[in-house]
Design an enzyme around this catalytic site. Structure first.
Site, PDB file in Angstrom:
ATOM      1  CG  HIS A  47      -8.455   2.103   0.234  1.00 25.11           C
ATOM      2  ND1 HIS A  47      -8.836   3.192   0.982  1.00 25.11           N
ATOM      3  CD2 HIS A  47      -8.337   1.086   1.117  1.00 25.11           C
ATOM      4  CE1 HIS A  47      -8.927   2.855   2.254  1.00 25.11           C
ATOM      5  NE2 HIS A  47      -8.612   1.580   2.365  1.00 25.11           N
ATOM      6  CG  ASP A  50     -21.388  31.681   1.116  1.00 27.09           C
ATOM      7  OD1 ASP A  50     -21.964  31.019   2.007  1.00 27.09           O
ATOM      8  OD2 ASP A  50     -20.479  31.216   0.395  1.00 27.09           O
ATOM      9  CG  ASP A  61      -1.860  -1.120   1.317  1.00 28.98           C
ATOM     10  OD1 ASP A  61      -1.548  -2.174   0.764  1.00 28.98           O
ATOM     11  OD2 ASP A  61      -2.928  -0.961   1.928  1.00 28.98           O
ATOM     12  CG  ASP A  80      -5.433  -0.196  -0.488  1.00 22.76           C
ATOM     13  OD1 ASP A  80      -6.355  -0.417  -1.291  1.00 22.76           O
ATOM     14  OD2 ASP A  80      -5.534  -0.426   0.725  1.00 22.76           O
ATOM     15  CD  GLU A  96     -18.511  28.522   5.283  1.00 20.73           C
ATOM     16  OE1 GLU A  96     -18.385  29.742   5.148  1.00 20.73           O
ATOM     17  OE2 GLU A  96     -19.572  27.908   5.024  1.00 20.73           O
ATOM     18  CG  HIS A 107      -3.157   3.919   1.851  1.00 17.42           C
ATOM     19  ND1 HIS A 107      -4.480   3.856   1.491  1.00 17.42           N
ATOM     20  CD2 HIS A 107      -2.889   2.740   2.469  1.00 17.42           C
ATOM     21  CE1 HIS A 107      -4.996   2.700   1.873  1.00 17.42           C
ATOM     22  NE2 HIS A 107      -4.046   1.995   2.460  1.00 17.42           N
ATOM     23  CG  HIS A 125      -5.163  -4.971  -1.670  1.00 22.89           C
ATOM     24  ND1 HIS A 125      -4.106  -4.100  -1.474  1.00 22.89           N
ATOM     25  CD2 HIS A 125      -6.122  -4.584  -0.780  1.00 22.89           C
ATOM     26  CE1 HIS A 125      -4.420  -3.226  -0.533  1.00 22.89           C
ATOM     27  NE2 HIS A 125      -5.636  -3.495  -0.097  1.00 22.89           N
ATOM     28  CG  ASP A 167     -23.355  30.603   5.507  1.00 22.33           C
ATOM     29  OD1 ASP A 167     -22.229  30.653   4.981  1.00 22.33           O
ATOM     30  OD2 ASP A 167     -24.345  31.238   5.090  1.00 22.33           O
TER      31      ASP A 167
END
Length: 731
Positions: A240, A689, A178, A207, A696, A180, A281, A685
């Site tokens: 993955h 906006d 892997d 992966d 956020e 990643h 894998h 928010d």
């Protein structure tokens, strides 16, 4: 020499008994010190791994839930349309239809572009220049990305499910585990071992993507070398390489992500060296059949977590995969907004099962494995969905579903799917037998007897697999007949683990090379290194404990019948495990997590929560239960956010945010009022906006460690300065 040393020690014991005693004491102290460090290293490792597997299991449960809604909602319902696009990749398109989606010729490369320029067919010099550009943090233009992906897709379609290679054409074959998305590790492997070539073949065992920040760069490098050396670079698919596992992540826009999903499904499933070494894998099961795997139509399995379904006779939705791609190619976007999930009255009578809304359906979500198998006609036998439903209704659903497709075809599809699922998701265990892998939620655990039987049947001698992070980068098991290989060093935290790759010559004896792609670990003592990783693991664990505060208090009160506010440390450990179910050694960890005790050795659990050192966001006006739910299921909510964000813009409208919460509330079987959701959306928010930005959202509910913010800042500075010298040898 050793005889002389023994005589010298005997002489020392005769003439300097005090010095000899001191040496023995120092030796004993050092052994105890190393043992304590090893104990801390192991439980730290268990914390990281338990939380990682818990996250994988939660993601699979969410996907099973959404899949159930897809199977049982009316095809024209707005609820189904909300999530249908994540399953649409399983629809089979003609190759000619897909080729136009790779169109790159109308994309101009500006003169100011300073990155690598590719001319096909690729040369090794061009690929080396691209590697160097990525090392220097430069990007490849989207025109070249699309062209490279197109050529890779064309080549992958010609490859067999099982690649068969030989050492007779070269001295050694290098196998990597892997990566990643950690480009530093791949670059370090190339530095130590050399880049792929005719004389230096490689096998990359899945992966390649997810978790790390450079997933697309790693893919492009591996695909480029595959194009230059198609007989000497071999890529196996990992669990993955699946768009469902990557739902929480975005990779350079919608169009490229769609194409990668298609390419992932064409990656070979395994590699065999000299007919004796099998590389895959995840692993095997007691039903693994290489002959069946060799003839599977692998590209049908876009996601190994969901078997392909026969196309229904329903009209194609306006948001089909082709239309999605057309919108992206033309630069237009469908601005029509979906109806809120609250409006259930537009879906007909409430007693019509196929026409129910999420609100009506939330209390009837399937929750047990056996029932899930009935609904999907045994299509998720190894995936723990965690559902509950009445058996009668599910039997009716299964009968109805069976009438839509041939039983023989369905059984064949399920058998093929299980073979691929086992290959990508399974793990070895020390005891004999083969059982469902309940920790991950997919695949199986298989024992040494299954390994021996498999190797005997196929006349092989070794299985090389990846899929599991190992502290040393590798680990042998099953009488050294199974080798786990993991090539992403510092996977959980800087210093948490080494990476490794293996070289196999004609004798097929594994020669392992370890490394660590960070100079910072060399500068730390054993104690500081273990302490740094331990600190990071305990921080993550404290966040988990804080997010389950209400459930933990209830569990403590079961032991505190007299409402004294205190429990024994043993009862504390039992209660914590009953809530978190992480399988951790809590009695050992209590000294790191539970420091506040009364004189009688009891623990004040209310005071303990205050000592967890967690600083929560300033949201006093939000219901505490709702906040805990968000802390606990933050990753799940982020996944749903990504699903609702159809154009991968990184933000959704307030209405979409409400729909996101409706999906989460149905999944968790809990009530969330519209007023609470509105308060939450206004709070998140921050720039006002009218949209919810993913940044956020993630920042609004980030839990921080109050006691170590200054220390973390220093560590980040050290890490940044320490990453500049990646290229020195590290063993």
């Amino acid at each position: 020499m050793f005889v002389g040393l023994g005589l010298a020690l005997n002489g020392l014991s005769l003439f300097c008994p005090t010095a000899m005693k001191a040496a023995v004491l120092i030796q004993r102290w050092y052994r105890q010190y190393v043992a304590r460090m090893e104990m801390r290293r192991r439980y730290t490792w268990n914390i990281f791994q338990s939380i990682e597997y818990s996250g994988e299991q939660a993601q699979i449960k969410l996907y099973n839930f959404l899949g159930y809604l897809m199977d049982n909602f009316n095809p024209t319902s707005t609820e189904r349309n909300l999530i249908s696009h994540i399953f649409r990749e399983n629809e089979v398109c003609r190759d000619t239809e897909w080729e136009r989606h790779f169109c790159y010729k109308n994309i101009e490369v500006p003169e100011i572009y300073s990155g690598p320029r590719l001319i096909f067919p690729l040369t090794v010099e061009q690929v080396a220049a691209m590697v160097e550009a990525f090392r220097n943090k430069r990007q490849l233009h989207s025109r070249y990305v699309l062209q490279l992906l197109l050529e890779t897709w064309k080549l992958l379609r010609k490859l067999p499910n099982i690649s068969r290679i030989s050492t007779c054409h070269s001295k050694e074959i290098t196998v990597c585990g892997d990566l990643h998305g950690q480009l530093e590790d791949l670059l370090l492997i190339f530095y130590k071992n050399g880049m792929p070539s005719l004389d230096r073949p490689y096998v990359f065992n899945g992966d390649f993507v997810d978790r790390g920040k450079d997933s697309i760069e790693i893919l492009l490098i591996l695909f480029a070398f595959l194009l230059v050396y198609p007989n000497d670079v071999h890529l196996n698919r990992g669990n993955h390489e699946d768009h469902i596992v990557n739902l929480r992540y975005t990779m350079h826009g919608k169009r490229i992500l769609k194409l990668l999903q298609k390419i992932f499904s064409w990656l070979p499933l395994a590699t065999v060296i000299d007919q004796k070494v099998l590389i895959l894998h995840g692993g095997i099961s007691n039903t693994t059949d290489l002959c069946l795997i060799a003839r599977v139509d692998r590209h049908k399995y876009v996601s190994a977590l969901r078997p392909p379904k026969k196309r229904t006779q329903y009209p194609v939705s306006q948001t089909s995969v082709d239309l999605d791609m057309e919108d992206d190619l033309s630069g237009t976007k469908n601005n029509q907004r979906r109806v809120s999930l609250i409006k259930a009255n537009s879906f007909g009578p409430r007693d019509g099962f196929q026409r129910r809304s999420l609100q009506d359906f939330s209390g009837r979500v399937p929750r047990t494995v056996d029932e899930e198998i009935e609904v999907r006609r045994r299509q998720s036998g190894f995936i723990k969905g965690g559902f509950s439903h009445s058996q009668g209704e599910l039997n009716n659903l299964a009968v109805s579903s069976a009438s839509q497709e041939s039983t023989d075809t369905a059984d064949t599809t399920v058998e093929e799917w299980k073979q691929i699922l086992d290959l990508l998701w399974s793990d070895p265990m020390s005891q004999n037998g083969c059982i469902p892998n309940e920790v991950r939620g997919g695949g199986c655990y298989w024992g040494p007897d299954v390994t021996q039987d498999f190797l005997d049947r196929h006349n092989m001698q070794l299985i090389i697999r990846s899929h599991e992070c190992k502290q040393d980068g590798y680990e042998f098991c099953h009488n050294r007949r199974v080798l786990t290989l993991f090539s992403a060093s510092n996977y959980y935290e800087v210093g948490s683990n080494r990476g490794a790759y293996v070289k196999l010559g004609p004798d097929l004896v594994p020669y392992l090379i370890q490394y660590q792609a960070s100079s910072m670990t060399r500068e730390l003592t054993l104690r500081k290194n273990v302490g740094k990783v331990e600190h990071s693991a305990l921080k993550v664990l404290r966040e988990q404990l804080f997010a389950h505060k209400s459930d933990l208090v209830s569990a403590f009160q079961e032991f505190d019948k007299d409402k004294t506010g205190v429990v024994s440390l043993n009862d504390w450990a039992t209660a914590v495990e009953s809530v978190l179910r992480l399988g951790l050694p809590w009695r050992m960890l209590r000294f790191q997590l539970a420091t506040c005790k009364t004189p009688g050795g009891m623990l004040d659990y209310q005071e303990w929560f205050q000592e967890l050192s967690i600083k929560e966001p300033q949201m006093e006006h939000i219901d505490q239960g709702l906040l805990e739910t968000l802390y606990r299921h933050r990753a799940t909510l982020e996944t749903i956010f990504r699903i609702v964000d159809l154009d991968n813009s990184g933000f959704i409208t307030m209405e979409d945010f409400r729909q996101t919460w409706k999906l989460l509330s149905a999944f968790l079987k809990m009530e969330i009022t519209d007023e609470a959701i509105s308060d939450l959306s206004v709070t998140i928010d921050t720039n006002q906006d009218g949209n919810i930005d993913i940044d956020e959202f993630m920042e609004a509910f980030r839990l921080t460690d109050k006691k170590s913010r200054l220390e973390r800042g220093k560590n980040q500075q050290t890490t940044t300065s320490g990453r500049s010298s990646v290229w020195s040898e590290r063993m």
